[in-house]
Design a protein around this motif. Structure first.
Motif, PDB file in Angstrom:
ATOM      1  N   PHE A  72       7.345  28.393 -14.890  1.00  0.00           N
ATOM      2  CA  PHE A  72       8.766  28.083 -15.048  1.00  0.00           C
ATOM      3  C   PHE A  72       9.597  29.352 -15.233  1.00  0.00           C
ATOM      4  N   ASP A  73       8.973  30.425 -15.727  1.00  0.00           N
ATOM      5  CA  ASP A  73       9.696  31.697 -15.864  1.00  0.00           C
ATOM      6  C   ASP A  73       9.960  32.329 -14.510  1.00  0.00           C
ATOM      7  N   THR A  74       9.031  32.170 -13.583  1.00  0.00           N
ATOM      8  CA  THR A  74       9.172  32.831 -12.281  1.00  0.00           C
ATOM      9  C   THR A  74       9.766  31.926 -11.203  1.00  0.00           C
ATOM     10  N   THR A  75       9.742  30.611 -11.390  1.00  0.00           N
ATOM     11  CA  THR A  75      10.249  29.686 -10.374  1.00  0.00           C
ATOM     12  C   THR A  75      11.517  29.016 -10.888  1.00  0.00           C
ATOM     13  N   PRO A  76      12.625  29.175 -10.157  1.00  0.00           N
ATOM     14  CA  PRO A  76      13.871  28.526 -10.596  1.00  0.00           C
ATOM     15  C   PRO A  76      13.749  27.002 -10.561  1.00  0.00           C
ATOM     16  N   GLY A 113       0.820  -1.212   0.000  1.00  0.00           N
ATOM     17  CA  GLY A 113       0.000   0.000   0.000  1.00  0.00           C
ATOM     18  C   GLY A 113       0.846   1.250   0.000  1.00  0.00           C
ATOM     19  N   GLY A 114       1.926   1.248   0.770  1.00  0.00           N
ATOM     20  CA  GLY A 114       2.830   2.394   0.802  1.00  0.00           C
ATOM     21  C   GLY A 114       3.491   2.642  -0.538  1.00  0.00           C
ATOM     22  N   ILE A 115       3.880   1.577  -1.202  1.00  0.00           N
ATOM     23  CA  ILE A 115       4.499   1.723  -2.527  1.00  0.00           C
ATOM     24  C   ILE A 115       3.503   2.312  -3.516  1.00  0.00           C
ATOM     25  N   ARG A 116       2.259   1.822  -3.484  1.00  0.00           N
ATOM     26  CA  ARG A 116       1.231   2.362  -4.391  1.00  0.00           C
ATOM     27  C   ARG A 116       0.980   3.841  -4.118  1.00  0.00           C
ATOM     28  N   VAL A 117       0.928   4.219  -2.842  1.00  0.00           N
ATOM     29  CA  VAL A 117       0.698   5.623  -2.496  1.00  0.00           C
ATOM     30  C   VAL A 117       1.852   6.486  -2.994  1.00  0.00           C
ATOM     31  N   CYS A 118       3.082   6.038  -2.788  1.00  0.00           N
ATOM     32  CA  CYS A 118       4.246   6.811  -3.257  1.00  0.00           C
ATOM     33  C   CYS A 118       4.205   7.001  -4.768  1.00  0.00           C
ATOM     34  N   GLU A 119       3.890   5.935  -5.473  1.00  0.00           N
ATOM     35  CA  GLU A 119       3.829   6.046  -6.933  1.00  0.00           C
ATOM     36  C   GLU A 119       2.754   7.029  -7.372  1.00  0.00           C
ATOM     37  N   ARG A 120       1.599   6.984  -6.748  1.00  0.00           N
ATOM     38  CA  ARG A 120       0.510   7.893  -7.129  1.00  0.00           C
ATOM     39  C   ARG A 120       0.852   9.347  -6.811  1.00  0.00           C
ATOM     40  N   VAL A 121       1.403   9.580  -5.627  1.00  0.00           N
ATOM     41  CA  VAL A 121       1.758  10.953  -5.249  1.00  0.00           C
ATOM     42  C   VAL A 121       2.811  11.495  -6.200  1.00  0.00           C
ATOM     43  N   PHE A 122       3.839  10.688  -6.487  1.00  0.00           N
ATOM     44  CA  PHE A 122       4.908  11.156  -7.373  1.00  0.00           C
ATOM     45  C   PHE A 122       4.386  11.398  -8.785  1.00  0.00           C
ATOM     46  N   SER A 123       3.539  10.494  -9.294  1.00  0.00           N
ATOM     47  CA  SER A 123       3.034  10.710 -10.656  1.00  0.00           C
ATOM     48  C   SER A 123       2.095  11.907 -10.717  1.00  0.00           C
ATOM     49  N   ASN A 124       1.293  12.135  -9.662  1.00  0.00           N
ATOM     50  CA  ASN A 124       0.436  13.327  -9.636  1.00  0.00           C
ATOM     51  C   ASN A 124       1.264  14.604  -9.576  1.00  0.00           C
ATOM     52  N   MET A 125       2.312  14.602  -8.757  1.00  0.00           N
ATOM     53  CA  MET A 125       3.175  15.794  -8.682  1.00  0.00           C
ATOM     54  C   MET A 125       3.833  16.049 -10.034  1.00  0.00           C
ATOM     55  N   THR A 126       4.353  14.994 -10.655  1.00  0.00           N
ATOM     56  CA  THR A 126       5.010  15.148 -11.958  1.00  0.00           C
ATOM     57  C   THR A 126       4.025  15.653 -13.001  1.00  0.00           C
ATOM     58  N   HIS A 127       2.833  15.099 -13.010  1.00  0.00           N
ATOM     59  CA  HIS A 127       1.814  15.509 -13.979  1.00  0.00           C
ATOM     60  C   HIS A 127       1.481  16.995 -13.817  1.00  0.00           C
ATOM     61  N   HIS A 128       1.291  17.445 -12.581  1.00  0.00           N
ATOM     62  CA  HIS A 128       0.919  18.840 -12.372  1.00  0.00           C
ATOM     63  C   HIS A 128       2.057  19.804 -12.689  1.00  0.00           C
ATOM     64  N   VAL A 129       3.285  19.415 -12.403  1.00  0.00           N
ATOM     65  CA  VAL A 129       4.414  20.300 -12.739  1.00  0.00           C
ATOM     66  C   VAL A 129       4.613  20.356 -14.243  1.00  0.00           C
ATOM     67  N   LEU A 130       4.521  19.220 -14.921  1.00  0.00           N
ATOM     68  CA  LEU A 130       4.740  19.209 -16.365  1.00  0.00           C
ATOM     69  C   LEU A 130       3.611  19.893 -17.139  1.00  0.00           C
ATOM     70  N   HIS A 131       2.437  19.981 -16.549  1.00  0.00           N
ATOM     71  CA  HIS A 131       1.320  20.645 -17.206  1.00  0.00           C
ATOM     72  C   HIS A 131       1.083  22.061 -16.678  1.00  0.00           C
ATOM     73  N   ALA A 132       2.048  22.579 -15.935  1.00  0.00           N
ATOM     74  CA  ALA A 132       1.932  23.950 -15.424  1.00  0.00           C
ATOM     75  C   ALA A 132       2.158  24.934 -16.581  1.00  0.00           C
ATOM     76  N   PRO A 133       1.605  26.119 -16.488  1.00  0.00           N
ATOM     77  CA  PRO A 133       1.829  27.117 -17.556  1.00  0.00           C
ATOM     78  C   PRO A 133       3.294  27.559 -17.586  1.00  0.00           C
ATOM     79  N   MET A 134       3.721  28.035 -18.723  1.00  0.00           N
ATOM     80  CA  MET A 134       5.122  28.446 -18.890  1.00  0.00           C
ATOM     81  C   MET A 134       5.501  29.588 -17.955  1.00  0.00           C
ATOM     82  N   SER A 135       4.532  30.392 -17.565  1.00  0.00           N
ATOM     83  CA  SER A 135       4.847  31.494 -16.654  1.00  0.00           C
ATOM     84  C   SER A 135       5.343  30.966 -15.305  1.00  0.00           C
TER      85      SER A 135
END
Length: 101
Positions: free
Chosen positions: A76-80, A52-74
């Protein structure tokens, strides 16, 4: 006294403990079965928690990656990039620490 009398549990007769080692073997067998069942349940619970812990880690990491990669370009311009990477590593570390407790 109680040690000189036989015991009947669920229709099974346990001889008195004063009858020697052969009589005590039935008591030891019952305790052995209880201990074996305990280990089976302990292993099952641990396996369930780890999977269960492994599944939770995978879901949290994939959700974080998805939201960062789909963030607007602005974003990435303002956040190092270093700040984004530090936040990722910190969040993953906190999830790992929380799930391991």
């Amino acid at each position: 006294s109680a040690e000189n009398q036989s015991i009947s549990v669920y229709g099974r007769e346990f001889p008195s403990q004063m009858d020697g080692r052969s009589a005590q073997f039935q008591y030891i067998a019952v305790y052995g079965i209880i201990i074996a069942a305990m280990f089976v349940f302990l292993f099952s619970r641990t396996y369930w928690a780890v999977c269960g812990g492994i599944r939770v880690c995978e879901r949290v990491f994939s959700n974080m990656t998805h939201h960062v990669l789909h963030a607007p370009m602005s974003y990435f311009d303002t956040t190092p990039l270093g700040r984004i990477l530090n936040r990722f590593t910190y969040d993953v570390e906190q999830v790992d620490i929380t799930l391991s407790q």
